[in-house]
Structure formats: C-alpha cells, structure tokens
Write an enzyme that holds these catalytic residues in place. Sequence first.
Site, PDB file in Angstrom:
ATOM      1  CD  GLU A 273      -2.523  -1.183   2.758  1.00 39.14           C
ATOM      2  OE1 GLU A 273      -2.193  -0.364   3.634  1.00 39.14           O
ATOM      3  OE2 GLU A 273      -3.393  -2.042   2.943  1.00 39.14           O
ATOM      4  N   PRO A 274       1.733   1.425  -0.980  1.00 40.02           N
ATOM      5  CG  PRO A 274       2.935   1.427  -2.993  1.00 40.02           C
ATOM      6  CD  PRO A 274       1.933   0.620  -2.195  1.00 40.02           C
ATOM      7  N   GLY A 275       2.099   4.956  -0.664  1.00 39.56           N
ATOM      8  CA  GLY A 275       1.512   6.240  -1.032  1.00 39.56           C
ATOM      9  C   GLY A 275       2.628   7.224  -1.308  1.00 39.56           C
ATOM     10  NE  ARG A 276       5.721   9.831   3.661  1.00 42.85           N
ATOM     11  CZ  ARG A 276       5.186  10.861   4.314  1.00 42.85           C
ATOM     12  NH1 ARG A 276       5.506  12.082   3.973  1.00 42.85           N
ATOM     13  NH2 ARG A 276       4.368  10.661   5.322  1.00 42.85           N
ATOM     14  NE  ARG A 313       4.717  15.322   4.801  1.00 45.51           N
ATOM     15  CZ  ARG A 313       6.027  15.378   4.981  1.00 45.51           C
ATOM     16  NH1 ARG A 313       6.753  16.295   4.383  1.00 45.51           N
ATOM     17  NH2 ARG A 313       6.625  14.503   5.755  1.00 45.51           N
ATOM     18  CE1 TYR A 317       2.077  14.272  10.554  1.00 46.28           C
ATOM     19  CE2 TYR A 317       2.467  15.049   8.330  1.00 46.28           C
ATOM     20  CZ  TYR A 317       1.668  14.406   9.245  1.00 46.28           C
ATOM     21  OH  TYR A 317       0.462  13.901   8.848  1.00 46.28           O
ATOM     22  CB  CYS A 343      -3.889  34.706  11.674  1.00 45.52           C
ATOM     23  SG  CYS A 343      -5.282  33.586  11.661  1.00 45.52           S
ATOM     24  CD  GLU A 344      -2.944  29.114  13.716  1.00 48.64           C
ATOM     25  OE1 GLU A 344      -2.264  28.627  14.627  1.00 48.64           O
ATOM     26  OE2 GLU A 344      -4.166  29.289  13.782  1.00 48.64           O
ATOM     27  CE1 TYR A 372      -0.737  10.656   3.477  1.00 42.10           C
ATOM     28  CE2 TYR A 372       1.561  10.417   2.842  1.00 42.10           C
ATOM     29  CZ  TYR A 372       0.345   9.857   3.162  1.00 42.10           C
ATOM     30  OH  TYR A 372       0.208   8.481   3.165  1.00 42.10           O
TER      31      TYR A 372
END
Length: 413
Positions: A273-276, A313, A317, A343-344, A372
């Site tokens: 199940e590869p994504g990235r 990301r 992370y 505004c963060e 992602y």
Amino acid sequence: MTGFQREGRALACDGVALEPIAAAHGTPLYVYSSAAIAARYRAIDGAFAGYPHAIHYALKANSTLAIARLLRDLGSNADANSGGEIDVALRAGFTPGQIVFTGVGKTNDELARAIDLGVRSINVESEGEIARVDALSRQRGVRTTIAVRINPDVDARTHPHISTGLKTNKFGIPLGDVPALCARTRDRANVEIVGLHAHVGSQITSLEPLQHAATALVDLARALAAAGTSIRHLDIGGGLGVSYDGSPVPDAQDYANAVLPILRQAGLSIVLEPGRHVIAPAGALLTRVIDVKPAGDDRLFVIMDAGMTELIRPMMYNAFHRIEPVVRSDAPENSCDVVGPLCESSDTLGRNRMLPRPEVGQLYAVLDAGAYGSVMASNYNRRLLPAEVLVEAGAARVIRRRQTLEDVLALEA
Ligand SMILES: Cc1ncc(COP(=O)(O)O)c(C=O)c1O
C-alpha cells in the site's frame, strides 16, 4: 531523469518550464510530473517482480482523480481509507475487486457500502469491527473477505504523529491477541479471514521496522495455518519514505531486498500500500513572494502566498521540504524564514534557509510536495484550494481548477 530538474537557470518539470505554468494558472499551484509518477510506480512494481504481489496505491497520499486514473492505467490497485476514497477509486475506474478498505474507524454506512460493492478486503482493526462486518454481511446474505490488521509493537523510528505500529498507537490488534480472535472468527458465518495486514508508520527510512513487521506477519500466518485458519495474502502496508533533504534513504529495490526473503517463507501473495514513495517527489508546490521584511535579527521573513493551508507537513510534523527559487538568482544570500500568510506563527514552510535575497513577486518551488499536500489542504482563513496541474507529454494540463469563493459558499445557508 523525470520530475523537477533545472534547465539552465530555470526549474522545469519534465522539460516544461515552471514559470510560464505559474503565470498561466496562478499561485499557489500544485504541479505534478506524470513521468515521475510512472517511473516511481514501476520501480516498486519491478522491485517485487518475480513474486506474486499487488500494489494498492494509498489514495490518502494524493487522490486527485487524474492521478488516481494515471495509477490505475499503470496497473495499480487502490487502498481506500474512507467511504469518500472508495467512491473516488470507483470514479477513477478501479473495480471493487481492486480496492482494499483500510482505516481505524469505519462507520456502519462505510462498511455497508464496501460490503455491497464486494471490495477485495476490508482490513479490520478490532473484534468489534469484525462483529459489525459479520452482522452487516448477514443482513445482506453475503460472506465478506477481511484482513486482520495486527499491531506488532514496532517502533518505525519516524515522527510520532505518523508512527502507527506501537502498542500505544490506536491502530490494529495486538499481535498476541490475534490467534484467539481468529479462532473465534472462524465461528462467524459471514466473514472470511483472507489476509493479515500491518502498516507500522509513514516516512520510514530504516528497513528494520519494515522487516520486523514482515516477520510478525509471516510467523502469525504460520501459526494460524497450523491452527486451521489458512489465509491468502499478507498486506505489508505502505510507509516507505523518501529523501526530503537529499540524504540517502532506501529505495524500492532496497525495500524489496529487505522484506522479500522474509515474506517468501510464508509462500503467500503480498499486497503493498505505498503512497508517499510513489507520489511525494513527483509533485511541487509553486508559490510567490508576497512580502519580505526583517525578522529582528539577521534573518528575513519571506512571506509567501502558500502556507499551512496548502502544505501542512512542516507545521504538523516539523517536516523539511527544499524551497528553491524557480529561476536561479545571483542576489547575495540571506538567512530566511519562509512563512505563509496565515494568522499562526507555526505557519512556516522552512526556517533558517540560506536563499538568494528574495524579491516580491518571485516564484518559488516547495519540492517533494506531491504526497500529503493537496489532500491535507484546508479553507482556513477562507483561503481557496489551489489548482493542480499535471505535466504530461510536454504539456501542462489542469487536473483540478482553483476553488472559488462561490464553490465554498455554495454549501452555506
Ligand atoms: C493503512 C495505511 N496504508 C498505507 C498508507 C500509506 O502510507 P505511505 O504514504 O507512508 O506509503 C497509510 C498511511 O499512513 C496507511 O495508514
């Protein structure tokens, strides 16, 4: 070489210059290389060639329809993590038999839809979920194929937010509980255990945790076979990382070399199940400088028109992404905090980057943003989802138009 390369001073995607793409379609803008997606998919498929395997691309990494279709055309199957992803997979042309349905919290509506469709397997995460699948299948007079997601208590040595294989994580069923659970499940008439599943985290760049998970699957499959539950496949999940900063990381062949000798011992076909690993380096986020101002020390704040709403990301992370001017500049370098417009204070794409002194209007690329990125984008601050462009055969094609305020407000009373 496919993907994002410099041609002289200018960054291009498969030979198509990025500056004109941004000029035509505006920023922020996600740009993907069709050739890089194909090359990366084929690298995984080729690495596992010679052993019965099926790649189920993890749609959660990027499920824009054109990208899902491209992967289907390459021969991929799909891993869907929600009812929405199941429906996207179907619209992209995957058949139910090509879909595995994963996820720690599937609602009864989602399970019923997957059962009615007859997906390849529902990867269950608890005994309670097995009971619900059994009951829903009984109501429909069908027998549903499931895979049991184990929690092997493996430290994937990745960011804690994307570590999923420790016993303290919410995912899967503790390894030691699985044999008894499978024995109990044999008494259920409307479910059939056809697989075992493990996914221990994402952005994994050391092979040991993946080998550890493979060993746990193989040992368990043997123990289950001895106790009368014969399964058909081992689903080894996704998780293989990419290099965001240029440091060496295992590639698909290293991964296959590490896990295949273990998996062969079970003699069962495998699901991946590869994504990235498929999509991250095949995408970039283009963004223009809105403002430049002193940061109070010798740094500059470079305020971009993209931020956490387009790529969360770095904020979520503490992830590193290379950030480069699309057209190389000879301006003297300065340490820069590359930030978004939101505004963060955590709305930062990269800190302390040495960049040729940026100028207002200049175009930058945030690299390796294919996974992602767009799927985690939001409308915070009433920002609008960017357009997405796929570069294919020397041309850039819009695969998702930019959202308008009308699109957003259409949902509101
Ligand atoms: C069950 C499952 N499979 C596959 C993936 C894809 O992971 P990755 O993108 O790291 O390959 C994930 C993502 O976390 C997942 O939860």
